[in-house]
Write a protein that holds these residues in place. Structure first.
Motif, PDB file in Angstrom:
ATOM      1  N   GLN A   1      69.549  48.881  -1.063  1.00 48.63           N
ATOM      2  CA  GLN A   1      69.681  50.316  -1.275  1.00 48.63           C
ATOM      3  C   GLN A   1      71.114  50.821  -1.065  1.00 48.63           C
ATOM      4  OE1 GLN A   1      66.736  52.672   0.774  1.00 48.63           O
ATOM      5  NE2 GLN A   1      65.108  51.948  -0.560  1.00 48.63           N
ATOM      6  N   LYS A   2      72.088  49.967  -1.277  1.00 50.90           N
ATOM      7  CA  LYS A   2      73.484  50.387  -1.164  1.00 50.90           C
ATOM      8  C   LYS A   2      74.064  50.817  -2.504  1.00 50.90           C
ATOM      9  CE  LYS A   2      74.953  47.947   3.002  1.00 50.90           C
ATOM     10  NZ  LYS A   2      75.967  47.032   3.596  1.00 50.90           N
ATOM     11  N   THR A   3      73.494  50.298  -3.586  1.00 49.01           N
ATOM     12  CA  THR A   3      73.988  50.636  -4.920  1.00 49.01           C
ATOM     13  C   THR A   3      72.871  51.268  -5.731  1.00 49.01           C
ATOM     14  OG1 THR A   3      75.516  48.764  -4.875  1.00 49.01           O
ATOM     15  CG2 THR A   3      75.064  49.765  -7.015  1.00 49.01           C
ATOM     16  N   SER A   4      73.117  52.452  -6.251  1.00 50.21           N
ATOM     17  CA  SER A   4      72.147  53.089  -7.143  1.00 50.21           C
ATOM     18  C   SER A   4      72.879  53.629  -8.363  1.00 50.21           C
ATOM     19  CB  SER A   4      71.395  54.216  -6.433  1.00 50.21           C
ATOM     20  OG  SER A   4      72.288  55.219  -6.017  1.00 50.21           O
ATOM     21  N   ILE A   5      72.332  53.324  -9.528  1.00 48.47           N
ATOM     22  CA  ILE A   5      72.913  53.761 -10.797  1.00 48.47           C
ATOM     23  C   ILE A   5      71.809  54.387 -11.630  1.00 48.47           C
ATOM     24  CG2 ILE A   5      74.166  53.099 -12.868  1.00 48.47           C
ATOM     25  CD1 ILE A   5      75.185  50.650 -11.362  1.00 48.47           C
ATOM     26  N   PHE A   6      72.022  55.627 -12.052  1.00 55.01           N
ATOM     27  CA  PHE A   6      71.099  56.319 -12.931  1.00 55.01           C
ATOM     28  C   PHE A   6      71.867  56.635 -14.220  1.00 55.01           C
ATOM     29  CE2 PHE A   6      70.135  57.214  -8.557  1.00 55.01           C
ATOM     30  CZ  PHE A   6      68.768  57.040  -8.456  1.00 55.01           C
ATOM     31  N   GLY A   7      71.525  55.951 -15.292  1.00 58.48           N
ATOM     32  CA  GLY A   7      72.247  56.141 -16.548  1.00 58.48           C
ATOM     33  C   GLY A   7      71.291  56.328 -17.699  1.00 58.48           C
ATOM     34  N   GLY A   8      71.715  57.109 -18.686  1.00 59.00           N
ATOM     35  CA  GLY A   8      70.857  57.313 -19.836  1.00 59.00           C
ATOM     36  C   GLY A   8      71.584  58.018 -20.958  1.00 59.00           C
ATOM     37  N   VAL A   9      70.874  58.226 -22.050  1.00 57.60           N
ATOM     38  CA  VAL A   9      71.445  58.914 -23.209  1.00 57.60           C
ATOM     39  C   VAL A   9      70.340  59.749 -23.849  1.00 57.60           C
ATOM     40  CG1 VAL A   9      70.972  56.982 -24.774  1.00 57.60           C
ATOM     41  CG2 VAL A   9      72.787  58.634 -25.319  1.00 57.60           C
ATOM     42  N   ARG A  10      70.725  60.922 -24.363  1.00 56.05           N
ATOM     43  CA  ARG A  10      69.794  61.815 -25.033  1.00 56.05           C
ATOM     44  C   ARG A  10      70.341  62.128 -26.419  1.00 56.05           C
ATOM     45  NH1 ARG A  10      65.889  65.605 -23.278  1.00 56.05           N
ATOM     46  NH2 ARG A  10      65.568  67.326 -24.751  1.00 56.05           N
ATOM     47  N   GLY A  11      69.486  62.017 -27.414  1.00 60.54           N
ATOM     48  CA  GLY A  11      69.873  62.340 -28.784  1.00 60.54           C
ATOM     49  C   GLY A  11      69.098  63.539 -29.286  1.00 60.54           C
ATOM     50  N   ASN A  12      69.806  64.580 -29.753  1.00 64.96           N
ATOM     51  CA  ASN A  12      69.166  65.804 -30.254  1.00 64.96           C
ATOM     52  C   ASN A  12      69.395  65.930 -31.759  1.00 64.96           C
ATOM     53  OD1 ASN A  12      68.496  67.061 -27.528  1.00 64.96           O
ATOM     54  ND2 ASN A  12      70.711  66.866 -27.353  1.00 64.96           N
ATOM     55  N   TYR A  13      68.328  66.205 -32.475  1.00 58.51           N
ATOM     56  CA  TYR A  13      68.431  66.441 -33.920  1.00 58.51           C
ATOM     57  C   TYR A  13      67.968  67.863 -34.215  1.00 58.51           C
ATOM     58  CZ  TYR A  13      67.509  66.300 -38.912  1.00 58.51           C
ATOM     59  OH  TYR A  13      67.495  66.581 -40.264  1.00 58.51           O
TER      60      TYR A  13
ATOM     61  N   LEU B   1      73.377  65.378 -32.089  1.00 52.97           N
ATOM     62  CA  LEU B   1      74.273  65.361 -30.940  1.00 52.97           C
ATOM     63  C   LEU B   1      73.805  64.303 -29.950  1.00 52.97           C
ATOM     64  CD1 LEU B   1      74.787  69.188 -30.238  1.00 52.97           C
ATOM     65  CD2 LEU B   1      76.341  67.621 -31.426  1.00 52.97           C
ATOM     66  N   ILE B   2      74.729  63.430 -29.568  1.00 50.12           N
ATOM     67  CA  ILE B   2      74.437  62.363 -28.611  1.00 50.12           C
ATOM     68  C   ILE B   2      75.016  62.746 -27.253  1.00 50.12           C
ATOM     69  CG2 ILE B   2      74.666  59.918 -28.079  1.00 50.12           C
ATOM     70  CD1 ILE B   2      73.009  60.516 -30.554  1.00 50.12           C
ATOM     71  N   GLU B   3      74.177  62.650 -26.204  1.00 46.57           N
ATOM     72  CA  GLU B   3      74.585  63.106 -24.879  1.00 46.57           C
ATOM     73  C   GLU B   3      74.376  62.001 -23.834  1.00 46.57           C
ATOM     74  OE1 GLU B   3      72.924  67.607 -25.931  1.00 46.57           O
ATOM     75  OE2 GLU B   3      72.116  66.503 -24.210  1.00 46.57           O
TER      76      GLU B   3
ATOM     77  N   LEU C   1      79.760  61.048 -11.115  1.00 48.50           N
ATOM     78  CA  LEU C   1      78.783  61.689 -11.986  1.00 48.50           C
ATOM     79  C   LEU C   1      79.448  62.109 -13.284  1.00 48.50           C
ATOM     80  CD1 LEU C   1      77.203  64.130  -9.355  1.00 48.50           C
ATOM     81  CD2 LEU C   1      76.327  61.893  -9.998  1.00 48.50           C
ATOM     82  N   GLY C   2      78.674  62.098 -14.365  1.00 53.83           N
ATOM     83  CA  GLY C   2      79.205  62.544 -15.645  1.00 53.83           C
ATOM     84  C   GLY C   2      78.092  62.888 -16.609  1.00 53.83           C
ATOM     85  N   GLU C   3      78.393  63.757 -17.577  1.00 56.77           N
ATOM     86  CA  GLU C   3      77.357  64.145 -18.538  1.00 56.77           C
ATOM     87  C   GLU C   3      77.978  64.851 -19.755  1.00 56.77           C
ATOM     88  OE1 GLU C   3      74.918  66.818 -16.269  1.00 56.77           O
ATOM     89  OE2 GLU C   3      76.175  68.555 -16.701  1.00 56.77           O
ATOM     90  N   PHE C   4      77.293  64.726 -20.891  1.00 56.80           N
ATOM     91  CA  PHE C   4      77.494  65.544 -22.082  1.00 56.80           C
ATOM     92  C   PHE C   4      76.191  66.318 -22.275  1.00 56.80           C
ATOM     93  CE2 PHE C   4      81.085  63.580 -24.743  1.00 56.80           C
ATOM     94  CZ  PHE C   4      81.691  63.008 -23.630  1.00 56.80           C
ATOM     95  N   LYS C   5      76.301  67.630 -22.580  1.00 55.28           N
ATOM     96  CA  LYS C   5      75.086  68.418 -22.797  1.00 55.28           C
ATOM     97  C   LYS C   5      75.331  69.463 -23.889  1.00 55.28           C
ATOM     98  CE  LYS C   5      74.038  69.733 -18.519  1.00 55.28           C
ATOM     99  NZ  LYS C   5      73.206  70.246 -17.412  1.00 55.28           N
ATOM    100  N   SER C   6      74.228  70.063 -24.363  1.00 56.42           N
ATOM    101  CA  SER C   6      74.328  71.095 -25.392  1.00 56.42           C
ATOM    102  C   SER C   6      73.169  72.068 -25.241  1.00 56.42           C
ATOM    103  CB  SER C   6      74.301  70.465 -26.790  1.00 56.42           C
ATOM    104  OG  SER C   6      73.048  69.845 -27.035  1.00 56.42           O
ATOM    105  N   GLN C   7      73.290  73.231 -25.907  1.00 57.45           N
ATOM    106  CA  GLN C   7      72.189  74.188 -25.930  1.00 57.45           C
ATOM    107  C   GLN C   7      72.318  75.097 -27.138  1.00 57.45           C
ATOM    108  OE1 GLN C   7      73.235  76.328 -22.099  1.00 57.45           O
ATOM    109  NE2 GLN C   7      72.705  78.113 -23.350  1.00 57.45           N
TER     110      GLN C   7
END
Length: 853
Positions: free
Chosen positions: A550-562, A570-572, A590-596
């Motif tokens: 429990q010393k290393t935790s990585i939460f990664g992902g990608v979201r695609g909106n059409y 748009l790829i986030e 931390l990092g992110e791309f987002k849209s609305q």
């Protein structure tokens, strides 16, 4: 010669015997520390000692000297010669505890799969008579006199269990927790500020209201007020309907209630939360590194959830404060079927309390009701307003089987205002109306295919209406304004546990959003009706990795909106990394791309009686493009022995904003330029906690600037550019009493003044204010002190009474929260410029009383 040799042999034998004999005696008589002695006993007798290392490592004793000894005799010897208790659970396991816990009830929390102890599990009684956490060996202790009391054991990543103290003893019986795979739970770093606020390893903040502590100025667990205790989350005008996360506007936040988007967040036009605290149990707040399953927000995410389990017995409560009455009922119809109901209703029709009058004065200033600007008609007018609000929610929980769960949610929110003007000369009167309401509903089905795979499907709908009728007392003119939002959609989530360290999540989200805006004036006749519809398809996937230590935790992902209307994709990408280095230190990235595609705009300050001026609109990729954001942050965390320190720097860019959506009150008020804003800054938090006391200091520095290439002044400070913000607060608990005191300070936000000596200009017979450089001045610094207290009074074994007292703005500081300028005419019909100043709430006492069953 042989005799001499023989004598040497005898002498040598005697020396060796004495040496070994001396060593043997020394081994039995020299002092040693307890820890290695216990290790030797484990090997010799094939037993296992369970203890807290810090309690035994400094104890010194002489080992037992008898050659023939049983383990029971040794335990008796240790009991007499050390300040510890030794309890033999079975033939192999022996627990060691401090004698300070003698006479206490004891339990030990164990992982049912690994059989390893769980450190840091929370144990909280239903009546709040005790609360504690498990130690390094999974043990917890509660006073022996707390008998026949229900309590809950909770641990992140495990299903909570409810027990009764009647089944505990001083023998430390084992309590088994089952790992939960119902959701991809995040892992907590540490409880911060007060009980119920936890920082997670993915960078988010978890608020749990069920056993919440106390924050300054609170009489109930208003979740959106609690959120503003966090650095980087604040409201420049003290309202729930204008929460700013790292320099973003309120409409740039995604508010979810049980995974359904909300378009209205406040009662009393933003002064209190529209979410009943009796039903809102868990709230997760993301400022960056947002999970890939969340879209439609370029700033923060506030994900709120009601209780999602069927209670084992009836739970209910009824109460009131100086604003509203409230009640809730959690009723288990059977082991597989339950229902939750909660409601609130304003009480000002029965009694207008001092806090109601303060709220009224605060929210109606700078509106049609306060009649600030209209001084042209020198006629006496009597005014009267009738205001009310309510919310009602219900949830049906049906556990069809161990693998299938169905949930049906319903929530309605309503605010209603009637404003009557009467001419004192002839008693003629007219009534204007303003209604703001929301209706949310959804049906979800969770199916667990195996221990490692589950799916959740949600069918939902959400409706919002802002409807105003403004009648002019001097003419027959009537103006009708409406803003309607209807969103329907489907969400599908898939969670797969690939291994003990790796989890996979994926899903699909379809939404159809329709937004209509109406403006209808009878004299002169004018009608404008606009309606837009946008359908969006979104796919997302992500991997969550947690190392075995429990010393290393990585939460990664990608979201695609059409966006089907614009045929745009748009790829986030999203990322959250937490790495521990030992001794309590860790780093976060931390990092992110987002849209609305949905935003709010202000057309005129007088819209909707000047009270709720913002209206929702949809992106059209012409005048209103889809807003996009990028954000990165990095920092370090220190968490050890009740001390928590977090330092984080961030950089955020939001593109394709429309100046009409920013609420500008200067020369650009009616412009519709496309641009961006950039925020860069840092947050600092230090929190020290003991068993009864918690104190914290938070500070944020940020620089927030607009960039509009088409405007004459292309770069200027953002309306929400609060460069310095700090909070100093503390809370103390003693038995059933809690007290909290806090100080809030921030630098003033920018505003624009008229051009000196050239305040007005006239074009086409219409006079307007001529402004200086945009946002070139700042309001005075904001300062507020808040106090609150809570007492839990046990009326009977099954009935509690909770009393809360709060004082907002304890020192009655007059804070200016906004300044704007408007053209007016004086008694000589001369054109002048009025300075319109909005001030904060003055000293505002509140009181609440609640009976819990």
């Amino acid at each position: 010669m042989p005799k001499i040799a023989s004598s040497y042999k005898i002498l040598f034998f005697l020396l060796v015997f004495c040496a070994f004999g001396t060593k043997s005696v020394a081994q039995e008589t020299d002092e040693t520390t307890l820890l290695p002695y216990l290790k030797s006993l484990e090997k010799e007798y094939n037993v296992r000692f369970s203890f807290v290392k810090e309690e035994v490592e400094l104890i010194v004793l002489k080992p037992f000297s008898k050659t023939e000894k049983s383990i029971e005799i040794i335990l008796s010897y240790l009991l007499e010669n050390t300040p510890l208790l030794y309890n033999r659970i079975n033939e192999r396991y022996i627990t060691i505890t401090s004698k300070e816990n003698k006479g206490s009830l004891c339990g030990r929390i164990i992982d049912i799969e690994t059989q390893l102890p769980l450190e840091g599990a929370t144990i909280i009684s239903e009546n709040n008579s005790f609360n504690t956490i498990s130690n390094a060996e999974g043990f917890f202790y509660i006073p022996e006199q707390t008998k026949n009391i229900n309590y809950t054991i909770s641990y992140v990543g495990y299903s909570s269990i409810k027990k009764n103290t009647s089944k505990l003893s001083n023998e430390c019986s084992a309590l088994l927790l089952v790992p939960s795979v119902a959701e991809l739970e995040t892992v907590m770093i540490q409880n911060i500020f007060t009980k119920g606020i936890d920082k997670n390893l993915d960078g988010s903040i978890l608020l749990s209201t069920e056993h919440f502590g106390l924050l300054p100025g609170q009489v109930e667990n208003d979740v959106l007020q609690i959120a503003q205790a966090l650095p980087g989350v604040e409201s420049v005008d003290e309202t729930i309907s204008n929460i700013n996360i790292r320099g973003g506007t309120h409409d740039e936040n995604l508010l979810l209630w049980d995974n359904i988007k909300m378009y209205q967040s406040g009662h009393f036009f933003g002064l209190i939360s529209a979410l009943n605290p009796d039903i809102t149990k868990n709230i997760t707040i993301y400022k960056n590194g947002t999970n890939a399953r969340f879209g439609e927000a370029v700033s923060g995410v506030i994900d709120m959830h009601s209780k999602n389990t069927i209670s084992s017995e009836i739970e209910a409560g009824i109460g009131f404060n100086l604003i509203n009455g409230n009640g809730f009922l959690d009723f288990p119809i059977s082991k597989k079927l339950g229902i939750q109901v909660a409601a609130r209703k304003s009480i000002n029709h029965l009694w207008e309390s001092p806090i109601y009058k303060n709220y009224t004065k605060r929210i109606f200033q700078d509106s049609e009701i306060s009649n600030i600007e209209n001084t042209e008609n020198n006629v006496s007018i009597a005014t009267d307003e009738t205001f009310s609000f309510y919310d009602f929610s219900t949830k049906l929980l049906w556990d069809i089987s161990e693998k299938d769960k169905v949930r049906i949610n319903f929530l309605t929110i309503d605010n209603s205002l009637d404003f009557t003007e009467t001419l004192e000369t002839n008693s003629q009167s007219k009534t204007s109306e303003l209604n703001q309401s929301s209706l949310l509903g959804g049906v979800s089905w969770n199916h667990r295919w195996s221990e490692n795979i589950e799916t959740t499907a949600l069918l939902y709908g959400t409706y919002y209406l802002l409807d105003a009728t403004n009648k002019d007392i001097f003419t027959t003119q009537e103006q009708i304004q409406k803003n309607e939002v209807l969103e329907t959609g489907v969400k599908l989530d898939v969670n797969i546990r690939l291994s003990q360290t790796l989890k996979f999540q994926s899903g699909y989200h379809f939404s159809e959003v329709g937004i209509a805006n109406t403006q209808d004036v009878n004299l002169p006749r004018f009608r404008n009706y606009e309606k837009n519809v946008l359908r969006t398809h979104a796919l997302f996937a992500g991997l969550n990795y947690m190392s075995t230590n429990q010393k290393t935790s990585i939460f990664g992902g990608v979201r695609g909106n059409y966006f089907s209307k614009f045929e745009e994709i748009l790829i986030e990408p999203r990322l959250s990394l937490h790495q521990k280095f030992g001794n309590g230190f860790a780093v976060e990235v931390l990092g992110e791309f987002k849209s609305q595609s949905t935003t709010q705009r202000i057309d005129f300050e007088s819209d909707f009686l000047g009270i709720e001026k913002k209206r929702w609109i949809l992106a059209d990729e012409e005048n209103t493009p889809i807003i996009k954001s990028k954000q990165a942050s990095a920092g370090f965390v220190y968490s050890k022995k009740g001390l928590f320190i977090n330092v984080e720097g961030f950089y955020k860019i939001v593109d394709d904003i429309n100046s009409a959506n920013q609420g500008l009150q200067n020369q650009f008020q009616f412009s519709k330029a496309i641009g961006s804003y950039t925020v860069k800054g840092a947050e600092f938090v230090v929190n020290k906690k003991t068993k009864s006391f918690s104190t914290w200091l938070s500070y944020m520095y940020s620089k927030n600037d607009y960039e509009f290439e088409r405007l004459e002044t292309s770069t200027f400070p953002n309306n929400l550019d609060i460069q310095h913000s700090a909070t100093l607060a503390g809370s103390y608990s003693w038995n059933a009493l809690k007290i909290a005191l806090g100080l809030n300070w921030h630098s003033g936000k920018p505003y624009t003044i008229p051009l000196e000596n050239f305040e007005t200009t006239t074009e086409g017979g219409i006079a307007t204010v001529q402004f200086d450089t945009p946002n070139n001045r700042r309001l005075p610094d904001y300062f507020r002190a808040d106090l609150s207290a809570e007492y839990l009074w046990k009326l009977s074994p099954s009935i509690d009474a909770k009393i809360n007292i709060a004082l907002l703005n304890l020192l009655n500081t007059e804070n200016t929260i906004n300044i704007r300028y408007a053209v007016a005419r004086d008694e000589n019909n001369e054109i002048t410029v009025n300075q319109v100043e909005e001030v904060s709430l003055g000293i505002t006492p509140n009181f609440s009383f609640q009976v819990l069953f």
